[in-house]
Design an enzyme around this catalytic site. Structure first.
Site, short mmCIF file in Angstrom:
data_model
loop_
_atom_site.label_atom_id
_atom_site.label_comp_id
_atom_site.label_asym_id
_atom_site.label_seq_id
_atom_site.Cartn_x
_atom_site.Cartn_y
_atom_site.Cartn_z
N GLU A 439 4.69 -5.47 -12.03
CA GLU A 439 3.92 -6.44 -12.84
C GLU A 439 2.66 -5.82 -13.44
O GLU A 439 1.63 -6.48 -13.54
CB GLU A 439 3.51 -7.66 -11.99
CG GLU A 439 4.55 -8.72 -11.89
CD GLU A 439 5.25 -9.04 -13.19
OE1 GLU A 439 6.47 -9.13 -13.14
OE2 GLU A 439 4.60 -9.18 -14.25
C1 LIG Z 1 11.10 -2.61 -6.98
C2 LIG Z 1 10.73 -2.74 -8.43
C3 LIG Z 1 10.95 -3.94 -9.09
C4 LIG Z 1 10.64 -4.07 -10.44
N1 LIG Z 1 10.96 -5.23 -11.11
C5 LIG Z 1 10.87 -5.24 -12.48
C6 LIG Z 1 11.41 -6.33 -13.23
O1 LIG Z 1 11.94 -7.30 -12.68
N2 LIG Z 1 11.35 -6.26 -14.58
C7 LIG Z 1 10.78 -5.21 -15.25
O2 LIG Z 1 10.77 -5.21 -16.48
N3 LIG Z 1 10.25 -4.17 -14.56
C8 LIG Z 1 10.29 -4.17 -13.20
N4 LIG Z 1 9.78 -3.10 -12.49
C9 LIG Z 1 9.12 -2.03 -13.22
C10 LIG Z 1 7.62 -1.99 -12.98
O3 LIG Z 1 6.99 -3.09 -13.59
C11 LIG Z 1 7.11 -0.63 -13.49
O4 LIG Z 1 7.58 0.33 -12.56
C12 LIG Z 1 5.60 -0.59 -13.60
O5 LIG Z 1 5.17 -1.42 -14.64
C13 LIG Z 1 5.09 0.84 -13.85
O6 LIG Z 1 5.80 1.47 -14.86
P1 LIG Z 1 6.39 2.94 -14.59
O7 LIG Z 1 7.17 2.87 -13.32
O8 LIG Z 1 7.10 3.39 -15.80
O9 LIG Z 1 5.13 3.83 -14.31
P2 LIG Z 1 4.29 4.62 -15.42
O10 LIG Z 1 3.99 3.72 -16.56
O11 LIG Z 1 4.97 5.90 -15.70
O12 LIG Z 1 2.94 4.91 -14.63
C14 LIG Z 1 2.77 6.01 -13.72
C15 LIG Z 1 1.29 6.07 -13.31
O13 LIG Z 1 0.49 6.31 -14.48
C16 LIG Z 1 -0.50 5.29 -14.63
N5 LIG Z 1 -0.68 5.01 -16.05
C17 LIG Z 1 0.27 4.74 -16.96
N6 LIG Z 1 -0.29 4.52 -18.17
C18 LIG Z 1 -1.62 4.66 -18.02
C19 LIG Z 1 -2.75 4.55 -18.89
N7 LIG Z 1 -2.61 4.21 -20.17
N8 LIG Z 1 -3.97 4.75 -18.38
C20 LIG Z 1 -4.15 5.06 -17.08
N9 LIG Z 1 -3.12 5.18 -16.22
C21 LIG Z 1 -1.88 4.99 -16.68
C22 LIG Z 1 0.04 4.09 -13.87
O14 LIG Z 1 -1.00 3.23 -13.42
C23 LIG Z 1 0.79 4.74 -12.71
O15 LIG Z 1 -0.09 5.02 -11.66
C24 LIG Z 1 10.04 -2.98 -11.12
C25 LIG Z 1 9.78 -1.79 -10.44
C26 LIG Z 1 10.14 -1.66 -9.12
C27 LIG Z 1 9.92 -0.34 -8.44
#
Ligand SMILES: Cc1cc2nc3c(=O)[nH]c(=O)nc-3n(C[C@H](O)[C@H](O)[C@H](O)COP(=O)(O)OP(=O)(O)OC[C@H]3O[C@@H](n4cnc5c(N)ncnc54)[C@H](O)[C@@H]3O)c2cc1C
Length: 598
Positions: A439
């Site tokens: 989220e």
């Molecule tokens: C168990 C589980 C359930 C989930 N359920 C859903 C769901 O139902 N629907 C859905 O759509 N998604 C879902 N997700 C996805 C989840 O919302 C994303 O994993 C989350 O938003 C982070 O995106 P990412 O994994 O691509 O991380 P990334 O975006 O790659 O981030 C990696 C790190 O970089 C940091 N970061 C990224 N961008 C920036 C920035 N601009 N400035 C500073 N720091 C930054 C982040 O804070 C994080 O620490 C789920 C994930 C999991 C693991």
């Protein structure tokens, strides 16, 4: 150890922090206190009897993909049926669409209870509620009539499909395609990952809310549209028709919430695309999705409270049973229950105080949404929405960080047994770890607080909020109650630190954005500690007003003790966090990324 819903604590937070009494008096909440208590009480009984017993077995079995269909753990289907038949899926939804029209804050209180008893289960109704909110706010009359009644009744569930392999925090890069059709529908093709409850056999249909891009859409976040994509197509008379072209391709193997299926979803794998229906306007999908995400962000904050409460209950029970060493008051030659040791008492105080502070922040945020919902004029509605917008990232990130920290302390209180799965403490820790990630990660929440919420109304929204916090700190200080100890002074210092950090951030956002961003996470934590401390203090003041300052025996009322403990032991971190923000940013950015990577 069976989960016991903290009915009194929740009601106390609703009354003293969220202002339930005043809202009932003003007609903002149309049910009385007895009804609120009865709902929370019944939710607690359902959670203890039905959801709690499935928590550990659900974790061990997990959900499985069998022949292209997701099978949830044994007992899940019956529990889900009992949950919807009990009317629990529809508490906050309007009566016009089959809901019970209860306040958001009561719905959030019950959400805490489901998630404390069984987070893997609680996620399913949590996301459905977000999908309902989005369709209700921006769907056409036809979409509302077709989908809302069945989602509100719990007959169908909802999902949220944002994430793609290359588009996580940065949704502007999503690639899923939506092609308009002559009949007004769209054909959706693409892959979504990490989709919670993307498939299951609990209900006959699943309503996916999917972000996708039209062929001629502008790049970035301004070219994203939102679609309803049902798993099973619904015919004109409302009955279920053929299967839509959407499948769960695989399930993720995770650290925690094993029972909650996390799916890779494929749209349009076997034809021209899955049939989708536009929600709101073309290219404005992210705005609609934000409705869903904001509701879901608060609800995820509540999950943090839930897991913290559950971990605390388990740690308290263990600390009473486990005997080691001799405490200060222990009898010679006998081992004492570890709950008598000062260090364990500190751990348990921290767990309880943190949980209650986070609960108060979440319920206050929900109360603002209730105020906005019934506001008679635009100014009142705007003010409540702005306050909710300000507090939502704090509710999400502070409470979920607390969830992880408290669950970790829970493991610690168990000693070696905390690391062993059979006590259950480890599961809470594993389950809690996703909360600061999904989220919108807590890093993204902190950036949201800083760059979007602090500037609201030229900074007036945050200023007015801090002024209210300062008033309470002054009331505590001026009360001169001996049992309050240094609570008034410490809270006054915390509020001053928050005010100074907010002013500094306002300027830094204009002068040196990178420095400001480097302090975003400590700023959110400072906000949470200060707000949490103030809400606990309001509870302490209410206890004094009710003439109940004395507790059991010759002791102090536990609510005053917890408020004072939080102020003297945790709100004191506010000053240090302010320093980290104001003077620590330069050092944070000293090493260039290429040096950091060495
Ligand atoms: C168990 C589980 C359930 C989930 N359920 C859903 C769901 O139902 N629907 C859905 O759509 N998604 C879902 N997700 C996805 C989840 O919302 C994303 O994993 C989350 O938003 C982070 O995106 P990412 O994994 O691509 O991380 P990334 O975006 O790659 O981030 C990696 C790190 O970089 C940091 N970061 C990224 N961008 C920036 C920035 N601009 N400035 C500073 N720091 C930054 C982040 O804070 C994080 O620490 C789920 C994930 C999991 C693991």
């Amino acid at each position: 150890m069976t989960y016991r819903a903290p009915v009194d604590d929740i009601l106390f937070a609703l009354k003293t922090a969220a202002g339930l009494d005043e809202m009932i008096e003003a007609g903002t909440v149309t049910v009385d206190e007895d009804t609120v208590r009865a709902v929370i009480d019944e939710a607690g009984k359902f959670a203890s009897a039905v959801l709690d017993p499935l928590n550990v077995p659900g974790d061990r079995t997990g959900s499985r993909l069998v022949g292209g269909v997701v099978e949830t753990p044994e007992g899940w289907k019956e529990a889900y049926r009992a949950f919807s038949e009990g009317g629990w899926a529809s508490l906050a939804a309007d009566e016009s669409i089959g809901g019970q029209g209860l306040p958001e804050m009561v719905s959030m209180a019950t959400s805490e209870i489901w998630n404390a008893a069984n987070m893997g289960f609680g996620l399913c109704p949590l996301l459905t509620q977000g999908a309902i909110d989005a369709i209700k706010a921006h769907g056409s009359d036809e979409l509302k009539a077709t989908y809302l009644p069945n989602m509100v009744s719990g007959r169908w569930t909802g999902t949220m499909n944002l994430t793609e392999p290359q588009a996580g925090s940065d949704l502007g890069h999503l690639r899923t395609k939506a092609v308009p059709q002559p009949d007004g529908t769209y054909r959706i093709t693409g892959t979504k990952i990490f989709i919670t409850y993307g498939d299951h056999e609990l209900t006959e249909n699943i309503i996916h809310l999917v972000l996708a891009r039209l062929p001629d859409a502008p790049p970035g976040t301004r070219g994203i549209s939102l679609f309803v994509v049902p798993k099973i197509l619904v015919t004109a008379d409302g009955s279920l028709g053929p299967r839509n072209d959407v499948v769960c391709a695989s399930l993720e193997h995770k650290l925690g919430i094993h029972a909650s299926p996390t799916c890779v979803m494929k749209y349009g794998e076997s034809g021209e695309g899955a049939v989708g229906y536009l929600v709101g306007e073309e290219n404005r999908g992210l705005n609609v999705m934000f409705i869903m995400m904001n509701a879901a962000r608060l609800a995820v904050g509540v999950q943090g409270v839930a897991i913290a409460e559950r971990a605390t209950q388990r740690a308290v029970a263990y600390a009473q049973e486990r005997k080691q060493g001799r405490s200060a008051k222990g009898k010679a030659g006998e081992m004492s229950p570890i709950i008598e040791h000062a260090d364990i008492r500190r751990n348990l105080m921290t767990m309880k105080a943190m949980t209650q502070a986070a609960r108060a922040i979440c319920l206050v945020t929900a109360a603002e949404l209730d105020k906005a919902h019934v506001a008679q004029d635009e100014a009142a509605r705007r003010a409540a929405l702005d306050r909710a917008a300000l507090l939502t990232p704090v509710a999400k990130a502070f409470s979920t960080d607390i969830g992880v920290e408290v669950a970790s302390i829970g493991v610690q209180v168990h000693g070696g047994m905390g690391f062993i799965e059979e006590t259950g403490a480890a599961q809470h820790y594993r389950d809690a770890r996703i909360l600061p990630i999904y989220e919108g990660t807590n890093g993204i929440q902190a950036i949201d607080l800083l760059t979007r919420k602090l500037p609201l109304e030229g900074g007036k929204v945050v200023e007015a909020y801090i002024a209210e916090l300062a008033k309470t700190a002054e009331e505590v200080r001026a009360s001169n109650r001996p049992e309050f100890g240094l609570m008034g002074e410490r809270l006054t210092q915390a509020v001053a630190a928050l005010a100074e950090a907010s002013r500094w951030m306002g300027q830094a956002l204009r002068d040196d954005t990178e420095r400001a961003l480097a302090g975003a996470q400590p700023y959110l934590r400072l906000f949470g500690f200060t707000a949490g401390g103030i809400y606990l203090a309001r509870g302490a003041l209410a206890v004094v007003r009710a003439g109940a300052a004395a507790g059991p025996g010759a002791g102090i009322n536990p609510r005053i003790a917890l408020a004072r403990y939080f102020a003297e032991n945790h709100a004191v971190e506010a000053a240090a966090l302010k320093d980290a923000i104001v003077t620590g940013g330069e050092a944070t950015l000293l090493l260039e990324p290429e040096v950091l990577a060495e």
